[in-house]
Design a protein around this motif. Sequence first.
Motif, short mmCIF file in Angstrom:
data_model
loop_
_atom_site.label_atom_id
_atom_site.label_comp_id
_atom_site.label_asym_id
_atom_site.label_seq_id
_atom_site.Cartn_x
_atom_site.Cartn_y
_atom_site.Cartn_z
N THR A 10 3.26 -1.79 5.96
CA THR A 10 2.71 -1.37 7.25
C THR A 10 1.64 -2.31 7.78
N ARG A 12 -1.44 -2.08 6.95
CA ARG A 12 -2.66 -1.29 7.06
C ARG A 12 -3.27 -1.07 5.68
N GLU A 16 -6.14 3.91 5.47
CA GLU A 16 -5.69 4.28 6.82
C GLU A 16 -4.37 5.04 6.81
N LEU A 17 -3.81 5.23 5.62
CA LEU A 17 -2.49 5.83 5.50
C LEU A 17 -2.57 7.20 4.82
N ARG A 28 4.38 8.22 10.43
CA ARG A 28 3.62 7.81 11.61
C ARG A 28 3.52 6.30 11.78
N PRO A 29 3.08 5.53 10.77
CA PRO A 29 2.97 4.09 11.00
C PRO A 29 4.34 3.40 10.96
N ARG A 30 4.54 2.44 11.84
CA ARG A 30 5.78 1.66 11.80
C ARG A 30 5.72 0.72 10.61
#
Length: 220
Positions: A10, A12, A16-17, A28-30
């Motif tokens: 991701t 990230r 943040e996950l 949610r995150p791509r």
Amino acid sequence: TLPSHASFLTGRYPRELSVGWYQPLDDRPRTLPEVLCGHGFATAGFVGNTKYCPRTTGLRRGFGHYEDFTFGWGEILHHSAYVQLLDRKLGGFGFLGVYDELGRKPARQVTDGFLRWVDGHGPRPFFALLNYFDAHAPYLPSSLPDQRRPLTHDEKARLHELADADWSELEPQANFLRTCYLAKVQELDAELQRLTAELDRRGLLDNTLLIVTSDHGEQF
């Protein structure tokens, strides 16, 4: 393992996950394979660590092809609650000559799965994730490089026992562990050499970006 892989895919930080030690990545995150798939790439994942990287962790998202579970007897037994209870009660299955983790997928099998896929996916550009699990406790090399001999049953049993020990108390065993770990790294290096040679033989290596990284260290 799981937060690190989620971060790889991701871009990230793990904080943040949604992901945790056992908590899967949410949708949610791509992910990188999702983005590349949207740009016409063929995407595939080949997983050696079926404990922390199978499709149930959310890491499969964006991969058109994903090889994790083999459904062999070792893997079926490994995911049995009764076998896990016996493993804890008996301290492993060394009495049966089994010292490795049940169902561990060796590097050669991961590479072979990728090569079969890359030979059949067609002319599209591709993104593939190869997750190797060999350089991970218990370290059971085919031979000890300093002595050029296979491990004895006693040594295999000791490695299996140390895999679940308190590492803060392992200083007397550190050299033996380090030797076996480095031997596994050398074996994995040889497998990566085979991978690059096979890509080269197919005319793919010069046009492929090869990234080698790690999800965590082994505290040596």
